[in-house]
Design an enzyme around this catalytic site. Structure first.
Site, short mmCIF file in Angstrom:
data_model
loop_
_atom_site.label_atom_id
_atom_site.label_comp_id
_atom_site.label_asym_id
_atom_site.label_seq_id
_atom_site.Cartn_x
_atom_site.Cartn_y
_atom_site.Cartn_z
N LEU A 125 -9.75 -4.78 48.50
CA LEU A 125 -10.68 -4.81 47.29
C LEU A 125 -10.09 -3.44 46.56
O LEU A 125 -10.40 -2.32 46.69
CB LEU A 125 -12.26 -4.62 47.48
N GLU A 149 1.11 -0.63 52.56
CA GLU A 149 1.77 -1.60 52.28
C GLU A 149 3.42 -1.15 52.48
O GLU A 149 4.46 -1.84 52.90
CB GLU A 149 1.60 -2.36 50.91
N ARG A 193 -9.41 -9.17 35.88
CA ARG A 193 -9.15 -10.63 35.96
C ARG A 193 -10.63 -11.41 36.44
O ARG A 193 -11.20 -10.91 37.04
CB ARG A 193 -8.09 -10.77 36.97
N ASP A 212 -12.89 0.19 36.23
CA ASP A 212 -12.75 1.16 37.22
C ASP A 212 -14.25 1.19 37.89
O ASP A 212 -15.35 1.45 37.23
CB ASP A 212 -12.53 2.57 36.69
N PHE A 213 -14.40 1.06 39.14
CA PHE A 213 -15.61 1.02 39.93
C PHE A 213 -16.40 2.20 39.83
O PHE A 213 -17.45 2.30 40.03
CB PHE A 213 -15.43 0.41 41.33
N HIS A 248 -1.23 -9.70 48.10
CA HIS A 248 -1.55 -8.63 48.97
C HIS A 248 -1.14 -9.04 50.56
O HIS A 248 -1.81 -8.27 51.38
CB HIS A 248 -2.97 -8.27 49.02
N ARG A 277 9.87 -4.61 47.35
CA ARG A 277 8.56 -5.50 47.50
C ARG A 277 8.57 -6.42 46.40
O ARG A 277 9.07 -6.18 45.45
CB ARG A 277 7.33 -4.48 47.04
N ASN A 335 9.28 -0.18 44.96
CA ASN A 335 8.14 -1.21 44.46
C ASN A 335 8.58 -0.99 42.73
O ASN A 335 8.22 -0.27 42.26
CB ASN A 335 6.88 -0.82 44.81
N GLY A 386 -8.52 0.53 47.07
CA GLY A 386 -9.21 1.62 46.41
C GLY A 386 -10.70 1.49 46.58
O GLY A 386 -11.28 2.32 46.85
#
Ligand code: AMP
Length: 397
Positions: free
Chosen positions: A208, A385, A240, A282-283, A179, A90, A7, A330
């Site tokens: 997500l 993935e 984004r 970052d959540f 994705h 990828r 990747n 994540g």
């Protein structure tokens, strides 16, 4: 059979060597700062982590370094490069040029150059990665595995924009999604976990993460997805904007004195939950800030969950019903509050989450967090993935 999964980013390169017999990861790691001073390779094998500081002016230098580690006496997991049966790369965007996983040859690489502008941040890096591998491992079989392939089954009325049809034909401007390997993996895993035939299931997959996308999967095939021509569309993301009226972009560009290119950089890098909260992309930081009373962090989280919920509703209609919702990546795998907020208030549609089950600590396993009696199963499935890329590559051989 051993498959090396690559990747490649513009200044980074991640890899995994997978033994397909038991789908076992033999080694994995990544190169950082390719083309920039201070190159570093982190290599994980035999339960140990090896850190190699080495300049990597080009992707070819990076790949050479990775191969050296893979055959190294202490850090290595194979005796020679001959043990690698093939390499799976990828690739983010395929345009309409490639509908499925494709074996690399000179002609294919010419086509890859032609579609590079579809994903200017990602595809040129993948090309660098492929060319580097071809230089270091001449004659080795290589496959291109596209993030967009899983979405190639979307019907025309779902993937087209309502623009002049001739412009679509000429410039191939349409929804491609992203994705895809993740949506494919988790929808397949959902069917396997439930012991059901994928043909019989209607699934909404919520990937997500820093980038987020939601897909509708019917009978194992994608019928719609939230990302568009590029990964800028859909729900708000880390940095984004997600969906926005294009006229607002023109307005913003004029007000802020930005060119269209600068406007797109702004929408890609300075918006999303970072822009709304002013705190972080970052959540984990957002949750902490909300807890501390920061109302813009609360707003960013509410906007994210509301947008995801709207896609769930839209895709229930597109699917004509729903059997399973899957959360992954994540945020999907680690944030119970987000999962709960996305499905909150959907009980009338047979979607009910169990608070306690949902609050488990991520252990890397699949979890069913649906409440007893919920008609729709709510699953959390860790994505993989790299494994899909390795499987696709092996299948092609
Ligand atoms: P990804 O792009 O899939 O790596 O996801 C990145 C996002 O997942 C970031 O916004 C993180 O805040 C979030 N994330 C990753 N790990 C955790 C965690 N342990 N707890 C909460 N959020 C996490």
């Amino acid at each position: 059979m051993k498959i090396l999964v690559i990747n490649a980013g513009s200044s980074s390169l991640k890899y995994q060597l997978i033994d397909m017999e038991h789908e076992e990861v033999l080694a994995k790691g990544g190169c950082e700062r390719i083309g920039i001073a201070g190159g570093k390779l982190i290599h994980k094998a035999h339960g140990k982590t090896f850190e190699i500081l080495h300049e990597m002016p080009t992707h070819t230098d990076a790949i050479s370094l990775v191969l050296k580690e893979l055959v190294d006496e202490e850090a290595g997991v194979i005796h020679s490069m001959d043990e690698i049966d093939a390499v799976g790369h990828r690739v983010v965007a395929s345009g309409e040029a490639f509908k499925k996983t494709t074996l690399v040859d000179d002609e294919v690489m010419v086509l890859m150059d032609e579609i590079a502008e579809l994903a200017p941040l990602h595809n040129p890096a993948a090309i660098l990665g492929v060319n580097a591998c071809r230089a270091v491992m001449p004659g080795k079989k290589m496959a291109l595995v596209f993030d967009t392939s899983f979405h190639a089954t979307m019907p025309d009325y779902a993937h087209l924009y309502a623009i002049d049809y001739e412009d679509y034909k000429k410039y191939k401007v349409r929804r491609y999604g992203a994705h895809g390997t993740s949506h494919k993996y988790v929808s397949g895993e959902a069917a396997r976990y439930l012991g059901r035939n994928p043909e019989d299931l209607k699934i909404i997959t919520c990937h997500l993460g820093n980038g987020s996308s939601i897909s509708a999967v019917k009978g194992g095939k994608c019928i719609d997805t939230s990302m568009g021509f590029t990964p800028l569309a859909g729900v708000p993301m880390g940095t984004r904007s997600g969906d926005i009226d294009v006229a607002a972009i023109d307005f913003l560009c004029r007000k802020k004195g930005m060119t269209m290119e600068e406007g797109l950089t702004y929408l890609n890098k300075k918006c999303g939950v970072l822009g709304v909260s002013g705190v972080s992309s970052d959540f984990r930081d957002l949750a902490a800030a909300k807890e501390a009373g920061n109302d813009r962090a609360r707003l960013a989280l509410d906007m994210f969950a509301y947008s995801c919920k709207k896609y769930v509703g839209a895709y229930m209609a597109a699917l004509g019903g729903l059997d399973v919702i899957v959360f992954t990546a994540g945020i999907g795998e680690n944030t119970p509050d987000v999962r709960a907020a996305v499905v909150e208030g959907l009980e009338a549609f047979g979607i009910a989450i169990d608070k306690e089950k949902n609050n488990y600590k991520n252990d890397g396993a699949i979890h069913d967090v649906s409440a007893e009696g919920s008609k729709v199963r709510i699953l959390v499935i860790p994505t993989n993935e790299e494994l899909v890329i390795a499987r696709e590559t092996a299948a092609l051989l």
